[in-house]
Scaffold this motif. Sequence first.
Motif, PDB file in Angstrom:
ATOM      1  N   PRO A  86       0.802  -1.233   0.000  1.00  0.00           N
ATOM      2  CA  PRO A  86       0.000   0.000   0.000  1.00  0.00           C
ATOM      3  C   PRO A  86       0.832   1.279   0.000  1.00  0.00           C
ATOM      4  O   PRO A  86       0.484   2.263  -0.648  1.00  0.00           O
ATOM      5  CB  PRO A  86      -0.827  -0.104   1.280  1.00  0.00           C
ATOM      6  N   ILE A  87       1.970   1.258   0.718  1.00  0.00           N
ATOM      7  CA  ILE A  87       2.820   2.460   0.734  1.00  0.00           C
ATOM      8  C   ILE A  87       3.393   2.722  -0.654  1.00  0.00           C
ATOM      9  O   ILE A  87       3.384   3.869  -1.137  1.00  0.00           O
ATOM     10  CB  ILE A  87       3.929   2.323   1.788  1.00  0.00           C
ATOM     11  N   LEU A  88       3.858   1.682  -1.310  1.00  0.00           N
ATOM     12  CA  LEU A  88       4.379   1.859  -2.674  1.00  0.00           C
ATOM     13  C   LEU A  88       3.273   2.275  -3.639  1.00  0.00           C
ATOM     14  O   LEU A  88       3.512   3.065  -4.561  1.00  0.00           O
ATOM     15  CB  LEU A  88       5.054   0.573  -3.143  1.00  0.00           C
ATOM     16  N   ALA A  89       2.058   1.775  -3.439  1.00  0.00           N
ATOM     17  CA  ALA A  89       0.938   2.170  -4.297  1.00  0.00           C
ATOM     18  C   ALA A  89       0.615   3.653  -4.133  1.00  0.00           C
ATOM     19  O   ALA A  89       0.378   4.367  -5.117  1.00  0.00           O
ATOM     20  CB  ALA A  89      -0.282   1.321  -3.975  1.00  0.00           C
ATOM     21  N   VAL A  90       0.614   4.124  -2.900  1.00  0.00           N
ATOM     22  CA  VAL A  90       0.337   5.547  -2.651  1.00  0.00           C
ATOM     23  C   VAL A  90       1.440   6.406  -3.261  1.00  0.00           C
ATOM     24  O   VAL A  90       1.163   7.420  -3.926  1.00  0.00           O
ATOM     25  CB  VAL A  90       0.197   5.816  -1.140  1.00  0.00           C
ATOM     26  N   LEU A  91       2.696   6.025  -3.055  1.00  0.00           N
ATOM     27  CA  LEU A  91       3.789   6.795  -3.636  1.00  0.00           C
ATOM     28  C   LEU A  91       3.756   6.768  -5.158  1.00  0.00           C
ATOM     29  O   LEU A  91       4.033   7.777  -5.818  1.00  0.00           O
ATOM     30  CB  LEU A  91       5.133   6.261  -3.122  1.00  0.00           C
ATOM     31  N   GLY A  92       3.397   5.628  -5.736  1.00  0.00           N
ATOM     32  CA  GLY A  92       3.283   5.534  -7.190  1.00  0.00           C
ATOM     33  C   GLY A  92       2.163   6.391  -7.739  1.00  0.00           C
ATOM     34  O   GLY A  92       2.299   7.031  -8.785  1.00  0.00           O
ATOM     35  N   SER A  93       1.026   6.433  -7.032  1.00  0.00           N
ATOM     36  CA  SER A  93      -0.087   7.262  -7.507  1.00  0.00           C
ATOM     37  C   SER A  93       0.240   8.742  -7.397  1.00  0.00           C
ATOM     38  O   SER A  93      -0.139   9.533  -8.251  1.00  0.00           O
ATOM     39  CB  SER A  93      -1.362   6.929  -6.737  1.00  0.00           C
TER      40      SER A  93
END
Length: 95
Positions: free
Chosen positions: A25-32
Motif C-alpha cells: 500500500p505504501i508503494l501504491a500511494v507513492l506511485g499514484s
Amino acid sequence: MAVFWGVLGAGVAAVAACAVCCAGPILAVLGSVGAASAIGAPWVPALAVLAVAAVAGILVVRRRRRSAACRTPPVRVDLGMPSLGQPDEDNTPTD
C-alpha cells in the motif's frame, strides 16, 4: 537474558511483518502521487498564467472601484435660462 532475546526477536519479527504487510500500500500511494504529478506537470505553467491573470484582474477591479469612489456621480445640472428683460427700442429687430 533469554527472555530479553525472546522479546527482542518477537519485536524484530513484528517489525518485519509490518514492513512486508504495509510495503504494497505504501508503494501504491507513492506511485499514484508520482503518476499524478507526472500528469499534472504540463499544466503548471498554465496554472501560473491563470494565477497571474487572476491577480491582475483583482488589481484592476480594485483600482477602478477606488477611482470611482473619488469621482462625483454624473448628474444633470440645471443652469437655467438667462433673463434678458425688456427689449430696448434701439435693438428691436424690424422686418
